[in-house]
Write an enzyme that holds these catalytic residues in place. Structure first.
Site, PDB file in Angstrom:
ATOM      1  N   THR A 118      58.557 -44.380-123.452  1.00 22.48           N
ATOM      2  CA  THR A 118      59.695 -43.478-123.620  1.00 22.48           C
ATOM      3  C   THR A 118      60.143 -43.049-122.237  1.00 22.48           C
ATOM      4  OG1 THR A 118      58.846 -42.704-125.742  1.00 22.48           O
ATOM      5  CG2 THR A 118      60.516 -41.337-124.682  1.00 22.48           C
ATOM      6  N   VAL A 155      58.068 -47.028-128.872  1.00 20.12           N
ATOM      7  CA  VAL A 155      57.320 -46.886-130.116  1.00 20.12           C
ATOM      8  C   VAL A 155      57.329 -45.439-130.577  1.00 20.12           C
ATOM      9  CG1 VAL A 155      55.112 -46.526-128.907  1.00 20.12           C
ATOM     10  CG2 VAL A 155      55.118 -47.417-131.256  1.00 20.12           C
ATOM     11  N   VAL A 173      67.913 -43.501-128.981  1.00 18.01           N
ATOM     12  CA  VAL A 173      67.384 -43.314-130.334  1.00 18.01           C
ATOM     13  C   VAL A 173      65.994 -42.689-130.282  1.00 18.01           C
ATOM     14  CG1 VAL A 173      66.613 -44.506-132.427  1.00 18.01           C
ATOM     15  CG2 VAL A 173      68.785 -45.136-131.356  1.00 18.01           C
ATOM     16  N   LYS A 174      65.132 -43.187-129.393  1.00 17.11           N
ATOM     17  CA  LYS A 174      63.778 -42.630-129.308  1.00 17.11           C
ATOM     18  C   LYS A 174      63.802 -41.184-128.841  1.00 17.11           C
ATOM     19  CE  LYS A 174      59.429 -42.058-129.370  1.00 17.11           C
ATOM     20  NZ  LYS A 174      58.491 -42.585-128.379  1.00 17.11           N
ATOM     21  N   LEU A 175      64.685 -40.851-127.904  1.00 14.52           N
ATOM     22  CA  LEU A 175      64.789 -39.463-127.460  1.00 14.52           C
ATOM     23  C   LEU A 175      65.305 -38.572-128.595  1.00 14.52           C
ATOM     24  CD1 LEU A 175      66.179 -39.942-123.851  1.00 14.52           C
ATOM     25  CD2 LEU A 175      63.860 -39.261-124.501  1.00 14.52           C
TER      26      LEU A 175
END
Length: 293
Positions: free
Chosen positions: A96, A121, A170-172
């Site tokens: 990340t 992930v 998107v991960k954040l």
């Protein structure tokens, strides 16, 4: 379907890296691993992985997966890989990190003809070890097609969301949501407790309602017993809030709730909870409610 038979490398063997790489080994893949601190590769070596002496030695692999802690680390280790005599066909980064660092790495790998897939992930090490991790990926479609069978050996899903750095955002967004949900959950639990309801009783009720989730049910025991052993540290959550709120400012999207939670995270770190699990946000909430000194 014939099982993939690429030569795989893994760079970065912290808690998350070991959990993911272990699943590749369990699926029958041969794996070469490297970490700055060699001792951290021991669990993977014990499971059958070969340990490389230098990061550049992974260049003989077809695909190198990596999981590092910060943007600067990603830039540094990718440079070690691409500067070697042999280079992989594809680098898959599961960290990340910022979109800016990811774009810099994508540009650098393109210069030397190495593919790059950003595939952060979602899930803590225990979830990943159980096969419950999820991947969001962005990069060329052929790079995703090459990596996808392995990502699906590690986790339960892998979704491609774009050609460039969209997966970073998107991960954040996911981790911002995680922090906001955790703080809201902690606030209502503290309110019930301040009003005389035992914490365990309130959580038993909540977990039987439509507002519960697998994650809340799984973490309720830790909140009841005040087990702050890190699954995801307060420091890492602050890092992701810093990055996420920075992205929000860059595109002009207001984040009122997340900004408030960011201050609560900072308060918890100021109180010395930096390396505690982020559910230790409860301690700051309980203190503010007068339940703790």
């Amino acid at each position: 379907m014939t099982a993939p038979t690429h030569r795989l490398g893994w760079l970065g063997t912290g808690r998350m890296g070991v959990a993911m790489a272990s699943r590749l080994l369990a699926a029958g893949n041969e794996l070469t691993v490297w970490n700055r601190t060699r001792a951290k590769t021991a669990p993977l070596a014990d499971a059958g992985a070969r340990v490389a002496d230098a990061a550049g030695d992974l260049g003989v692999c077809d695909i190198v997966f990596m999981c590092v802690s910060a943007s600067a680390d990603l830039i540094e280790v990718v440079e070690l890989l691409v500067a070697a005599n042999a280079r992989p066909d594809l680098i898959v980064d599961c960290s990340t990190v910022s979109a800016q660092a990811s774009a810099q790495v994508r540009s650098r790998t393109a210069e030397v003809g190495v593919g790059f897939l950003a595939a952060p992930v979602s899930g803590n090490p225990a979830m990943v070890s159980a096969g419950d991790g999820s991947f969001v990926a962005s990069g060329p479609e052929d790079a995703f097609a090459l990596a996808r069978p392995y990502l699906e050996q590690i986790g339960r899903s892998a979704v491609r969301v774009g050609e460039a750095e969209q997966s970073r955002l998107v991960k954040l967004c996911h981790n911002l949501f995680l922090g906001v949900v955790a703080q809201a959950w902690i606030e209502v639990t503290t309110l019930a407790e301040k009003g005389g309801v035992p914490r365990a009783d309130f959580l038993e009720f909540l977990n039987g309602t439509v507002l519960a989730s697998d994650w809340i049910r799984r973490r309720s025991a830790d909140l009841i017993t005040e087990n702050w052993s890190p699954t995801f540290t307060m420091a890492l959550l602050r890092k992701d809030f810093d990055l996420g709120l920075g992205e929000a400012r860059a595109v002009g999207s207001p984040m009122q709730l997340a900004a408030t939670v960011h201050e609560q995270i900072q308060s918890a770190i100021g109180a010395g909870l930096t390396e505690h699990d982020f559910l230790a946000l409860y301690l700051e909430q309980a203190r503010a409610a007068g339940l703790r000194g």
